[in-house]
Scaffold this motif. Structure first.
Motif, PDB file in Angstrom:
ATOM      1  N   PHE A  12       1.023  -1.118  -0.035  1.00 56.55           N
ATOM      2  CA  PHE A  12      -0.005   0.045  -0.121  1.00 56.55           C
ATOM      3  C   PHE A  12       0.820   1.255   0.023  1.00 56.55           C
ATOM      4  N   VAL A  13       1.941   1.424   0.866  1.00 59.41           N
ATOM      5  CA  VAL A  13       2.695   2.471   0.871  1.00 59.41           C
ATOM      6  C   VAL A  13       3.731   2.653  -0.522  1.00 59.41           C
ATOM      7  N   LEU A  14       3.875   1.478  -0.943  1.00 65.86           N
ATOM      8  CA  LEU A  14       4.668   1.331  -2.063  1.00 65.86           C
ATOM      9  C   LEU A  14       3.775   2.084  -3.331  1.00 65.86           C
ATOM     10  N   ALA A  15       2.527   1.639  -3.308  1.00 73.84           N
ATOM     11  CA  ALA A  15       1.770   2.292  -4.181  1.00 73.84           C
ATOM     12  C   ALA A  15       1.465   3.703  -4.167  1.00 73.84           C
ATOM     13  N   SER A  16       1.330   4.012  -2.850  1.00 77.13           N
ATOM     14  CA  SER A  16       1.169   5.491  -2.630  1.00 77.13           C
ATOM     15  C   SER A  16       2.480   6.292  -3.200  1.00 77.13           C
ATOM     16  N   VAL A  17       3.555   5.673  -2.747  1.00 77.88           N
ATOM     17  CA  VAL A  17       4.776   6.539  -3.127  1.00 77.88           C
ATOM     18  C   VAL A  17       4.809   6.516  -4.873  1.00 77.88           C
ATOM     19  N   ALA A  18       4.433   5.459  -5.462  1.00 76.00           N
ATOM     20  CA  ALA A  18       4.323   5.548  -7.119  1.00 76.00           C
ATOM     21  C   ALA A  18       3.255   6.575  -7.455  1.00 76.00           C
ATOM     22  N   ASP A  19       2.125   6.480  -6.874  1.00 78.32           N
ATOM     23  CA  ASP A  19       1.084   7.660  -7.136  1.00 78.32           C
ATOM     24  C   ASP A  19       1.794   8.921  -6.956  1.00 78.32           C
ATOM     25  N   TYR A  20       2.532   9.187  -6.027  1.00 78.31           N
ATOM     26  CA  TYR A  20       3.136  10.432  -5.602  1.00 78.31           C
ATOM     27  C   TYR A  20       4.124  10.997  -6.607  1.00 78.31           C
ATOM     28  N   ILE A  69      -0.554  15.791  -3.058  1.00 75.13           N
ATOM     29  CA  ILE A  69       0.314  16.665  -3.422  1.00 75.13           C
ATOM     30  C   ILE A  69      -0.431  18.164  -3.123  1.00 75.13           C
ATOM     31  N   LEU A  70      -1.600  18.372  -3.775  1.00 73.20           N
ATOM     32  CA  LEU A  70      -2.245  19.664  -3.580  1.00 73.20           C
ATOM     33  C   LEU A  70      -3.556  19.444  -2.740  1.00 73.20           C
ATOM     34  N   SER A  71      -3.883  20.505  -1.972  1.00 70.86           N
ATOM     35  CA  SER A  71      -5.280  20.815  -1.165  1.00 70.86           C
ATOM     36  C   SER A  71      -6.253  21.423  -2.224  1.00 70.86           C
TER      37      SER A  71
END
Length: 120
Positions: A12-20, A69-71
């Motif tokens: 899950f964290v790796l997928a979040s890093v990839a999305d980032y 990354i943005l709000s």
């Protein structure tokens, strides 16, 4: 083999890093981030700052927002966007600095090579 279990990261964290990284891996999105360095902007301001069309800009703003990354904050009839994490600006600056230094080094190497060739 990892040195400790702390080095193991969940899928899950790796997928979040990839999305980032997907969020900041496209020139248009980098233009948006560069524009937002000075503070929150609405879509009209971002359109003027980047030269992007509203539909294209909205697509990229959505991706950057979904990547965390943005709000997005609505004020009246306008939606204002801002960079959530100041580390993205530091990362942006670091990457630009490294690439600039590498490019200058390559240019110096090429110039030295051309000087050597011209001696023949």
């Amino acid at each position: 083999m990892p040195k400790s279990t702390e080095a193991m990261v969940s899928a899950f964290v790796l997928a979040s890093v990839a999305d980032y990284f997907k969020g900041i891996s496209e020139v248009t999105r980098l233009q948006i981030l560069q524009s937002l360095r000075s503070g929150p902007m609405n879509v009209l301001q971002l359109t003027e700052a980047t030269g992007l069309g509203q539909a294209n800009l909205s697509k990229h703003l959505k991706m950057l927002t979904q990547a965390g990354i943005l709000s997005r904050q609505t004020k009246g009839t306008s939606a204002f966007y801002e960079i959530v994490d100041p580390l993205v600006v530091e990362f942006f600056d670091l990457a630009c600095d490294r690439i600039t230094k590498r490019t200058l080094q390559q240019a110096r190497s090429l110039s030295q090579f051309e000087d050597e060739i011209s001696k023949f």
